[in-house]
Motif scaffolding. Structure first.
Motif, PDB file in Angstrom:
ATOM      1  N   MET A   1       0.846  -1.205   0.000  1.00 35.74           N
ATOM      2  CA  MET A   1       0.000   0.000   0.000  1.00 35.74           C
ATOM      3  C   MET A   1       0.872   1.242   0.000  1.00 35.74           C
ATOM      4  N   SER A   2       0.523   2.190  -0.827  1.00 35.07           N
ATOM      5  CA  SER A   2       1.315   3.429  -0.861  1.00 35.07           C
ATOM      6  C   SER A   2       0.386   4.640  -0.781  1.00 35.07           C
ATOM      7  N   ILE A   3       0.973   5.735  -0.357  1.00 40.28           N
ATOM      8  CA  ILE A   3       0.179   6.957  -0.220  1.00 40.28           C
ATOM      9  C   ILE A   3       0.021   7.627  -1.573  1.00 40.28           C
ATOM     10  N   ASP A   4      -1.205   8.007  -1.852  1.00 45.20           N
ATOM     11  CA  ASP A   4      -1.501   8.676  -3.126  1.00 45.20           C
ATOM     12  C   ASP A   4      -1.270  10.182  -2.965  1.00 45.20           C
ATOM     13  N   TRP A   5      -0.032  10.611  -3.237  1.00 40.25           N
ATOM     14  CA  TRP A   5       0.335  12.018  -2.991  1.00 40.25           C
ATOM     15  C   TRP A   5      -0.410  12.977  -3.898  1.00 40.25           C
ATOM     16  N   ALA A   6      -0.808  12.511  -5.056  1.00 41.90           N
ATOM     17  CA  ALA A   6      -1.543  13.386  -5.976  1.00 41.90           C
ATOM     18  C   ALA A   6      -2.880  13.791  -5.357  1.00 41.90           C
ATOM     19  N   VAL A   7      -3.551  12.803  -4.738  1.00 44.21           N
ATOM     20  CA  VAL A   7      -4.829  13.111  -4.092  1.00 44.21           C
ATOM     21  C   VAL A   7      -4.599  14.078  -2.929  1.00 44.21           C
ATOM     22  N   VAL A   8      -3.529  13.830  -2.175  1.00 42.20           N
ATOM     23  CA  VAL A   8      -3.228  14.706  -1.045  1.00 42.20           C
ATOM     24  C   VAL A   8      -3.038  16.145  -1.525  1.00 42.20           C
ATOM     25  N   ALA A   9      -2.261  16.315  -2.558  1.00 42.51           N
ATOM     26  CA  ALA A   9      -1.984  17.659  -3.074  1.00 42.51           C
ATOM     27  C   ALA A   9      -3.259  18.333  -3.566  1.00 42.51           C
ATOM     28  N   MET A  10      -4.108  17.533  -4.180  1.00 47.36           N
ATOM     29  CA  MET A  10      -5.356  18.083  -4.702  1.00 47.36           C
ATOM     30  C   MET A  10      -6.306  18.427  -3.554  1.00 47.36           C
ATOM     31  N   ALA A  11      -6.252  17.597  -2.477  1.00 49.73           N
ATOM     32  CA  ALA A  11      -7.232  17.755  -1.400  1.00 49.73           C
ATOM     33  C   ALA A  11      -6.939  18.955  -0.496  1.00 49.73           C
ATOM     34  N   ILE A  12      -5.650  19.287  -0.355  1.00 52.84           N
ATOM     35  CA  ILE A  12      -5.306  20.331   0.627  1.00 52.84           C
ATOM     36  C   ILE A  12      -6.083  21.636   0.412  1.00 52.84           C
ATOM     37  N   PRO A  13      -6.085  22.216  -0.783  1.00 61.44           N
ATOM     38  CA  PRO A  13      -6.854  23.462  -0.962  1.00 61.44           C
ATOM     39  C   PRO A  13      -8.371  23.246  -0.847  1.00 61.44           C
ATOM     40  N   LEU A  14      -8.843  22.079  -1.335  1.00 64.16           N
ATOM     41  CA  LEU A  14     -10.284  21.821  -1.242  1.00 64.16           C
ATOM     42  C   LEU A  14     -10.727  21.741   0.223  1.00 64.16           C
ATOM     43  N   LEU A  15      -9.893  21.049   1.004  1.00 62.69           N
ATOM     44  CA  LEU A  15     -10.227  20.918   2.422  1.00 62.69           C
ATOM     45  C   LEU A  15     -10.124  22.259   3.147  1.00 62.69           C
ATOM     46  N   ALA A  16      -9.243  23.114   2.673  1.00 66.91           N
ATOM     47  CA  ALA A  16      -9.110  24.438   3.288  1.00 66.91           C
ATOM     48  C   ALA A  16     -10.435  25.191   3.193  1.00 66.91           C
ATOM     49  N   GLN A  17     -11.103  25.021   2.043  1.00 65.58           N
ATOM     50  CA  GLN A  17     -12.434  25.612   1.880  1.00 65.58           C
ATOM     51  C   GLN A  17     -13.384  25.110   2.971  1.00 65.58           C
ATOM     52  N   GLY A  18     -13.388  23.788   3.120  1.00 64.45           N
ATOM     53  CA  GLY A  18     -14.259  23.176   4.128  1.00 64.45           C
ATOM     54  C   GLY A  18     -13.903  23.640   5.531  1.00 64.45           C
ATOM     55  N   ALA A  19     -12.592  23.774   5.771  1.00 66.47           N
ATOM     56  CA  ALA A  19     -12.146  24.205   7.089  1.00 66.47           C
ATOM     57  C   ALA A  19     -12.674  25.606   7.404  1.00 66.47           C
ATOM     58  N   LEU A  20     -12.666  26.466   6.362  1.00 68.04           N
ATOM     59  CA  LEU A  20     -13.193  27.824   6.557  1.00 68.04           C
ATOM     60  C   LEU A  20     -14.659  27.774   6.957  1.00 68.04           C
ATOM     61  N   THR A  21     -15.418  26.922   6.283  1.00 69.49           N
ATOM     62  CA  THR A  21     -16.839  26.774   6.625  1.00 69.49           C
ATOM     63  C   THR A  21     -16.985  26.294   8.071  1.00 69.49           C
ATOM     64  N   SER A  22     -16.188  25.294   8.445  1.00 67.65           N
ATOM     65  CA  SER A  22     -16.240  24.788   9.819  1.00 67.65           C
ATOM     66  C   SER A  22     -15.962  25.909  10.816  1.00 67.65           C
ATOM     67  N   LEU A  23     -14.940  26.717  10.507  1.00 71.74           N
ATOM     68  CA  LEU A  23     -14.579  27.809  11.413  1.00 71.74           C
ATOM     69  C   LEU A  23     -15.691  28.838  11.521  1.00 71.74           C
ATOM     70  N   ARG A  24     -16.295  29.141  10.365  1.00 67.08           N
ATOM     71  CA  ARG A  24     -17.406  30.107  10.388  1.00 67.08           C
ATOM     72  C   ARG A  24     -18.546  29.591  11.248  1.00 67.08           C
ATOM     73  N   ILE A  25     -18.877  28.311  11.056  1.00 69.40           N
ATOM     74  CA  ILE A  25     -19.959  27.712  11.844  1.00 69.40           C
ATOM     75  C   ILE A  25     -19.618  27.742  13.334  1.00 69.40           C
ATOM     76  N   ALA A  26     -18.373  27.352  13.649  1.00 66.37           N
ATOM     77  CA  ALA A  26     -17.967  27.316  15.066  1.00 66.37           C
ATOM     78  C   ALA A  26     -18.007  28.716  15.671  1.00 66.37           C
TER      79      ALA A  26
END
Lengths: 217, 268
Positions: A1-26
Motif C-alpha cells: 500500500m502506498s500513499i496517493d500524494w496526488a490526491v493529497v496535493a489536490m485535497a489540501i486546498p479543497l479541504l481548506a475551503q471546508g475548514a473555513l466553513t467549519s470555522l465560520r460555523i464554530a
C-alpha cells in the motif's frame, strides 16, 4: 500500500475551503452559544423559580442526549414548525443550543463559587439580585470561567464535523466527498485530523494568551 | 488613660428599636429576646464572648438574616415586612423593599468584602450609581469626597488587592458612608487586621462618632469602647446581660459573667 500524494496535493486546498466553513460555523455557534449560555446561566442563578427549573430541565436534556440526535431533531423539527432554515443554519442552531446548555452550567458554577461575602456586601448597599449578578458576580467569574469556556470552544470546533450528517459542506463533509470520488480514505482522514488538530492548537494558544491577559485579583 | 471624647447623650427619641429579637439556627437559639434602643447620634458598642450573638444582631438588622421573631423599627418603619391590615398576619417585604431598607443601614464587614474587580473609587460609587440612580460623574464625585473623608484620596484608582487591610477597611467604610445611611453597623471591623493597622481604622470610626454618626460596633477593642461609646452592651449566650455607660460597665460590672469576660479581655 502506498500513499496517493496526488490526491493529497489536490485535497489540501479543497479541504481548506471546508475548514473555513467549519470555522465560520464554530464562530457563529460559539457566539450564539455564549450569549445564550450566559443568559441561561443567569436565569439559573436568578430568583424566579419556574424559569430556574426550566433551565435546569433544558441543561439536563442537552447533557443527557447525544449531539447527533439533537442535530437531527433541529434539522427535522424546525420544518415541522414551518421554518426551513436549510442545513447550514439548522446546523448552527443545533450547535448553539448545545453549547448554550453547557455554558449555562459553566456560568452557574463559576458565579456560584464566588464568595458569599460579595453578595452580602452588594446587598448591604441596596443592590437587588439582578444588579448583583451583573455588576458584582459575573465580572469576577470571567477569569475562572475562561479555561472551561476554552474547552467548550474546542469541543464545538470538533463537533462541527457532526454536521456532515445533514450535508453541511464543512471540513469533514468535504473530505468525504473527495473520498467518494477518489477513494483514498486514509489519506483524506489523516488530512482531516491534521486540519482539526492545527485549528484547535491555534485556538488553545490564543486562549492561553487571553487567560494570561485577564486580570487576577 | 485617655480622657473620654464623648459628646453629651443625644435626644431621647430612639432611631432604632429592637424588641424581643429571637433567632434560631436549626434547633439552636442564637438570640433570645434581645431588646434595646438606640438614639440618633449614639455610638453603641456590643461586646461579649464569641458565639454570644453579637454579629447575628447586626445581620438581623440589615436583613442578612431573617429574625425568627421580634420587631425592629428604624425611624418608625418596621424592618422586613408589615402586618396585614387585619393586624394578625405578617407579610414579608419583596426584594425591592428589602433592598430599600438595607441601604438605610451601612454595614462594615470583618473581612471588608470589597469588590476586587473595581477600583476603590468604583467600589464606593457603585451603590450611589446603581441604587440611588446618580449619574456616573455625580456618584464618583460623591465617592471621591468619602474617600477623602477616610483619608484615601490618593488611592482612589487602586484595586482592593493593591491596598493594605487597613486601607481596604477604610474603603469599605467609605462605601457604607456614600449611601448616606441613617446608621452604620460595624461587625468586628478590626479583627482581620494586622495589629499595626488597627488604629487607622479606629481613628476613622472615632471621627465618625465625633461627627454624630449613629453606630453599632461589635468589637473586642475595649479601649475604643471606653473612649468612643456612649453605651456598652454586654451579650452572652444570645442575650443581653447588662448595658450601661462604658465607665460604669467597665469599672463596676453588675454581673458575674460580665466580670469574668472583662477579666479575660483585660489580660490580653
Amino acid at each position: 500500500m502506498s500513499i496517493d500524494w496526488a490526491v493529497v496535493a489536490m485535497a489540501i486546498p479543497l479541504l481548506a475551503q471546508g475548514a473555513l466553513t467549519s470555522l465560520r460555523i464554530a464562530a457563529l455557534a460559539g457566539l450564539l452559544g455564549l450569549a445564550g449560555g450566559v443568559a441561561l446561566g443567569l436565569i439559573a442563578l436568578g430568583g424566579f423559580t419556574p424559569a430556574r427549573l426550566a433551565v435546569r430541565a433544558y441543561v439536563d436534556f442537552i447533557r443527557g442526549t447525544p449531539l447527533l440526535i439533537q442535530i437531527f431533531i433541529v434539522f427535522f423539527g424546525l420544518p415541522m414548525l414551518g421554518w426551513r432554515p436549510g442545513e447550514y443554519l439548522s446546523g448552527v442552531i443545533a450547535l448553539s443550543l448545545n453549547s448554550a446548555g453547557y455554558i449555562a452550567e459553566i456560568v452557574r458554577g463559576a458565579v456560584g463559587s464566588i464568595e458569599r461575602g460579595q453578595t452580602e456586601a452588594a446587598q448591604s448597599i441596596g443592590l437587588t439580585r439582578g444588579k448583583i449578578l451583573l455588576h458584582v458576580l459575573l465580572p469576577q467569574a470571567i477569569r475562572p470561567m475562561t479555561p472551561a469556556l476554552t474547552n467548550d470552544l474546542i469541543t464545538l470546533v470538533k463537533n462541527t464535523s457532526l454536521l456532515s450528517v445533514i450535508s453541511v459542506y464543512e471540513l469533514t463533509r468535504s473530505g468525504q466527498a473527495i473520498i467518494a470520488s477518489h477513494f483514498a480514505p486514509l489519506e483524506i482522514f489523516a488530512l482531516l485530523a491534521l486540519y482539526y488538530y492545527l485549528i484547535i492548537s491555534v485556538l488553545a494558544y490564543i486562549s492561553r494568551l487571553i487567560e494570561r491577559k485577564l486580570p487576577a485579583w | 488613660m485617655v480622657g473620654p471624647e464623648r459628646s453629651s447623650l443625644p435626644a431621647p427619641a430612639p432611631l432604632l428599636s429592637i424588641r424581643n429579637l429571637c433567632k434560631r439556627f436549626g434547633d439552636r437559639m442564637v438570640l433570645k429576646d434581645v431588646s434595646f434602643e438606640i438614639g440618633a447620634g449614639e455610638a453603641v458598642v456590643l461586646i461579649g464572648p464569641s458565639g454570644s450573638g453579637k454579629t447575628t444582631v447586626l445581620r438581623c438588622l440589615n436583613q442578612l438574616e431573617t429574625p425568627t421573631s421580634g420587631t425592629i423599627t428604624l425611624a418608625g418603619d418596621v424592618i422586613g415586612g408589615s402586618l396585614a391590615p387585619d393586624g394578625t398576619r405578617w407579610k414579608p417585604f419583596g426584594e425591592a423593599d428589602i433592598a430599600g431598607q438595607r441601604r438605610r443601614f451601612g454595614f462594615v464587614f470583618q473581612r471588608f468584602n470589597l469588590f476586587p474587580h473595581l477600583s476603590a473609587l468604583q467600589n464606593v460609587a457603585l451603590g450611589p450609581r446603581l441604587t440611588l440612580g446618580l449619574p456616573k460623574a455625580t456618584a464618583e464625585a460623591r465617592a471621591a469626597a468619602h474617600l477623602e473623608r477616610v483619608r484615601l484620596a490618593d488611592h482612589r484608582d487602586k484595586r482592593p488587592g493593591q491596598l493594605s487591610g487597613g486601607q481596604q477597611q477604610r474603603v469599605a467604610i467609605a462605601r457604607a458612608l456614600a449611601m448616606e445611611p441613617e446608621l452604620i453597623l460595624f461587625d468586628e471591623p478590626t479583627s482581620a487586621l494586622d495589629p499595626e493597622l488597627v488604629h487607622e481604622v479606629l481613628d476613622v470610626m472615632r471621627a465618625l462618632a465625633r461627627d454624630g454618626m449613629t453606630m453599632i460596633v461589635v468589637t473586642h477593642e475595649m479601649s475604643f469602647a471606653r473612649q468612643v461609646a456612649h453605651r456598652v452592651v454586654f451579650m452572652a449566650d444570645g442575650a443581653i446581660v447588662e448595658q450601661g455607660a462604658p465607665d460604669a460597665l467597665f469599672t463596676a460590672p453588675q454581673h458575674e459573667t460580665t466580670r469574668r469576660f472583662l477579666a479575660h479581655v483585660r489580660n490580653r
